[in-house]
Design a protein around this motif. Structure first.
Motif, PDB file in Angstrom:
ATOM      1  N   THR A  69       4.601 -12.608   0.362  1.00 35.00           N
ATOM      2  CA  THR A  69       4.250 -11.241   0.758  1.00 35.00           C
ATOM      3  C   THR A  69       4.905 -10.228  -0.180  1.00 35.00           C
ATOM      4  OG1 THR A  69       4.040 -11.955   3.057  1.00 35.00           O
ATOM      5  CG2 THR A  69       4.242  -9.584   2.663  1.00 35.00           C
ATOM      6  N   MET A  70       6.180 -10.438  -0.497  1.00 35.39           N
ATOM      7  CA  MET A  70       6.875  -9.545  -1.427  1.00 35.39           C
ATOM      8  C   MET A  70       6.161  -9.535  -2.781  1.00 35.39           C
ATOM      9  SD  MET A  70       9.612  -7.954  -0.241  1.00 35.39           S
ATOM     10  CE  MET A  70      10.634  -7.648  -1.671  1.00 35.39           C
ATOM     11  N   ARG A  71       5.834 -10.710  -3.282  1.00 37.29           N
ATOM     12  CA  ARG A  71       5.188 -10.818  -4.592  1.00 37.29           C
ATOM     13  C   ARG A  71       3.831 -10.099  -4.587  1.00 37.29           C
ATOM     14  NH1 ARG A  71       5.747 -15.836  -5.059  1.00 37.29           N
ATOM     15  NH2 ARG A  71       3.825 -16.453  -4.025  1.00 37.29           N
ATOM     16  N   GLU A  72       3.025 -10.369  -3.559  1.00 38.32           N
ATOM     17  CA  GLU A  72       1.685  -9.779  -3.510  1.00 38.32           C
ATOM     18  C   GLU A  72       1.728  -8.266  -3.351  1.00 38.32           C
ATOM     19  OE1 GLU A  72      -0.463 -11.862  -0.476  1.00 38.32           O
ATOM     20  OE2 GLU A  72      -0.547 -13.719  -1.645  1.00 38.32           O
ATOM     21  N   LEU A  73       2.597  -7.770  -2.486  1.00 37.17           N
ATOM     22  CA  LEU A  73       2.662  -6.324  -2.285  1.00 37.17           C
ATOM     23  C   LEU A  73       3.259  -5.611  -3.489  1.00 37.17           C
ATOM     24  CD1 LEU A  73       3.663  -6.063   1.481  1.00 37.17           C
ATOM     25  CD2 LEU A  73       1.410  -5.688   0.445  1.00 37.17           C
ATOM     26  N   ASN A  74       4.234  -6.228  -4.147  1.00 41.41           N
ATOM     27  CA  ASN A  74       4.831  -5.605  -5.328  1.00 41.41           C
ATOM     28  C   ASN A  74       3.861  -5.552  -6.501  1.00 41.41           C
ATOM     29  OD1 ASN A  74       7.474  -4.651  -4.724  1.00 41.41           O
ATOM     30  ND2 ASN A  74       8.105  -6.778  -4.453  1.00 41.41           N
ATOM     31  N   GLU A  75       2.854  -6.422  -6.495  1.00 41.44           N
ATOM     32  CA  GLU A  75       1.857  -6.405  -7.565  1.00 41.44           C
ATOM     33  C   GLU A  75       0.842  -5.277  -7.389  1.00 41.44           C
ATOM     34  OE1 GLU A  75       0.152 -10.314  -7.577  1.00 41.44           O
ATOM     35  OE2 GLU A  75       1.888 -11.197  -8.571  1.00 41.44           O
ATOM     36  N   LEU A  76       0.748  -4.714  -6.198  1.00 40.42           N
ATOM     37  CA  LEU A  76      -0.215  -3.646  -5.937  1.00 40.42           C
ATOM     38  C   LEU A  76       0.256  -2.325  -6.527  1.00 40.42           C
ATOM     39  CD1 LEU A  76      -1.095  -4.346  -2.180  1.00 40.42           C
ATOM     40  CD2 LEU A  76      -2.418  -4.997  -4.212  1.00 40.42           C
ATOM     41  N   SER A  77      -0.713  -1.504  -6.893  1.00 40.80           N
ATOM     42  CA  SER A  77      -0.381  -0.156  -7.372  1.00 40.80           C
ATOM     43  C   SER A  77       0.003   0.710  -6.168  1.00 40.80           C
ATOM     44  CB  SER A  77      -1.598   0.459  -8.080  1.00 40.80           C
ATOM     45  OG  SER A  77      -2.628   0.711  -7.136  1.00 40.80           O
ATOM     46  N   ASP A  78       0.601   1.845  -6.460  1.00 43.38           N
ATOM     47  CA  ASP A  78       0.954   2.771  -5.382  1.00 43.38           C
ATOM     48  C   ASP A  78      -0.298   3.221  -4.628  1.00 43.38           C
ATOM     49  OD1 ASP A  78       3.636   2.594  -5.953  1.00 43.38           O
ATOM     50  OD2 ASP A  78       3.668   4.393  -7.203  1.00 43.38           O
ATOM     51  N   ARG A  79      -1.383   3.387  -5.342  1.00 40.68           N
ATOM     52  CA  ARG A  79      -2.630   3.803  -4.704  1.00 40.68           C
ATOM     53  C   ARG A  79      -3.152   2.708  -3.759  1.00 40.68           C
ATOM     54  NH1 ARG A  79      -6.990   7.701  -6.036  1.00 40.68           N
ATOM     55  NH2 ARG A  79      -8.726   7.004  -4.754  1.00 40.68           N
ATOM     56  N   ASP A  80      -3.095   1.437  -4.224  1.00 42.22           N
ATOM     57  CA  ASP A  80      -3.520   0.321  -3.366  1.00 42.22           C
ATOM     58  C   ASP A  80      -2.642   0.239  -2.116  1.00 42.22           C
ATOM     59  OD1 ASP A  80      -5.603  -0.434  -5.066  1.00 42.22           O
ATOM     60  OD2 ASP A  80      -4.345  -1.866  -6.164  1.00 42.22           O
ATOM     61  N   LEU A  81      -1.349   0.442  -2.295  1.00 41.70           N
ATOM     62  CA  LEU A  81      -0.444   0.434  -1.137  1.00 41.70           C
ATOM     63  C   LEU A  81      -0.798   1.574  -0.186  1.00 41.70           C
ATOM     64  CD1 LEU A  81       2.984  -0.369  -2.821  1.00 41.70           C
ATOM     65  CD2 LEU A  81       1.720  -1.826  -1.232  1.00 41.70           C
ATOM     66  N   ALA A  82      -1.095   2.741  -0.735  1.00 47.43           N
ATOM     67  CA  ALA A  82      -1.454   3.893   0.103  1.00 47.43           C
ATOM     68  C   ALA A  82      -2.728   3.604   0.898  1.00 47.43           C
ATOM     69  CB  ALA A  82      -1.622   5.139  -0.762  1.00 47.43           C
ATOM     70  N   ASP A  83      -3.660   2.883   0.273  1.00 47.59           N
ATOM     71  CA  ASP A  83      -4.888   2.509   0.986  1.00 47.59           C
ATOM     72  C   ASP A  83      -4.575   1.627   2.191  1.00 47.59           C
ATOM     73  OD1 ASP A  83      -6.455   3.929  -0.777  1.00 47.59           O
ATOM     74  OD2 ASP A  83      -7.081   2.164  -1.944  1.00 47.59           O
ATOM     75  N   LEU A  84      -3.492   0.860   2.095  1.00 49.02           N
ATOM     76  CA  LEU A  84      -3.044   0.006   3.204  1.00 49.02           C
ATOM     77  C   LEU A  84      -2.090   0.756   4.128  1.00 49.02           C
ATOM     78  CD1 LEU A  84      -2.347  -3.256   1.165  1.00 49.02           C
ATOM     79  CD2 LEU A  84      -4.295  -2.808   2.678  1.00 49.02           C
ATOM     80  N   ARG A  85      -1.911   2.041   3.842  1.00 50.21           N
ATOM     81  CA  ARG A  85      -0.976   2.896   4.589  1.00 50.21           C
ATOM     82  C   ARG A  85       0.470   2.389   4.486  1.00 50.21           C
ATOM     83  NH1 ARG A  85      -3.966   6.546   7.911  1.00 50.21           N
ATOM     84  NH2 ARG A  85      -6.127   5.910   8.029  1.00 50.21           N
ATOM     85  N   LEU A  86       0.817   1.935   3.277  1.00 55.17           N
ATOM     86  CA  LEU A  86       2.161   1.437   2.994  1.00 55.17           C
ATOM     87  C   LEU A  86       2.762   2.216   1.835  1.00 55.17           C
ATOM     88  CD1 LEU A  86       1.576  -2.429   3.050  1.00 55.17           C
ATOM     89  CD2 LEU A  86       2.596  -1.039   4.851  1.00 55.17           C
ATOM     90  N   THR A  87       4.080   2.272   1.819  1.00 54.08           N
ATOM     91  CA  THR A  87       4.810   2.793   0.668  1.00 54.08           C
ATOM     92  C   THR A  87       5.700   1.670   0.143  1.00 54.08           C
ATOM     93  OG1 THR A  87       6.675   3.548   2.015  1.00 54.08           O
ATOM     94  CG2 THR A  87       4.862   5.123   1.656  1.00 54.08           C
ATOM     95  N   ARG A  88       6.189   1.842  -1.057  1.00 60.58           N
ATOM     96  CA  ARG A  88       7.052   0.803  -1.650  1.00 60.58           C
ATOM     97  C   ARG A  88       8.289   0.547  -0.784  1.00 60.58           C
ATOM     98  NH1 ARG A  88       4.931  -1.712  -5.484  1.00 60.58           N
ATOM     99  NH2 ARG A  88       3.435  -0.589  -6.723  1.00 60.58           N
ATOM    100  N   SER A  89       8.774   1.581  -0.133  1.00 63.77           N
ATOM    101  CA  SER A  89       9.974   1.410   0.701  1.00 63.77           C
ATOM    102  C   SER A  89       9.701   0.566   1.945  1.00 63.77           C
ATOM    103  CB  SER A  89      10.539   2.776   1.106  1.00 63.77           C
ATOM    104  OG  SER A  89       9.613   3.461   1.939  1.00 63.77           O
TER     105      SER A  89
END
Length: 71
Positions: free
Chosen positions: A38-58
């Motif tokens: 999960t860490m590896r997959e989420l860290n590979e996403l761009s900030d925009r992709d994370l935002a689409d998932l309603r997530l931030t890097r923190s």
């Protein structure tokens, strides 16, 4: 006179304990694998992709922990 206490484990008793230990190790391994994946997959996403998932890097570490605990 000295009193001695001996502990006898039946074959089933030791076997049950060993099975429990093996199961605990397998669960911990699966949880660790889920966390790392999960860490590896989420860290590979761009900030925009994370935002689409309603997530931030923190939030990645918490999300990975929750994914691991679900195992």
């Amino acid at each position: 006179m000295a009193h001695t206490q001996s502990i006898h484990f039946s074959r089933n008793g030791i076997g049950a304990v060993l099975r429990h230990v093996v199961e605990a190790v397998e669960k911990a391994t699966a949880r660790g694998r889920a966390y790392r994946q999960t860490m590896r997959e989420l860290n590979e996403l761009s900030d925009r992709d994370l935002a689409d998932l309603r997530l931030t890097r923190s939030m990645i570490k918490r999300v990975a922990t929750e994914a691991a605990e679900a195992k």
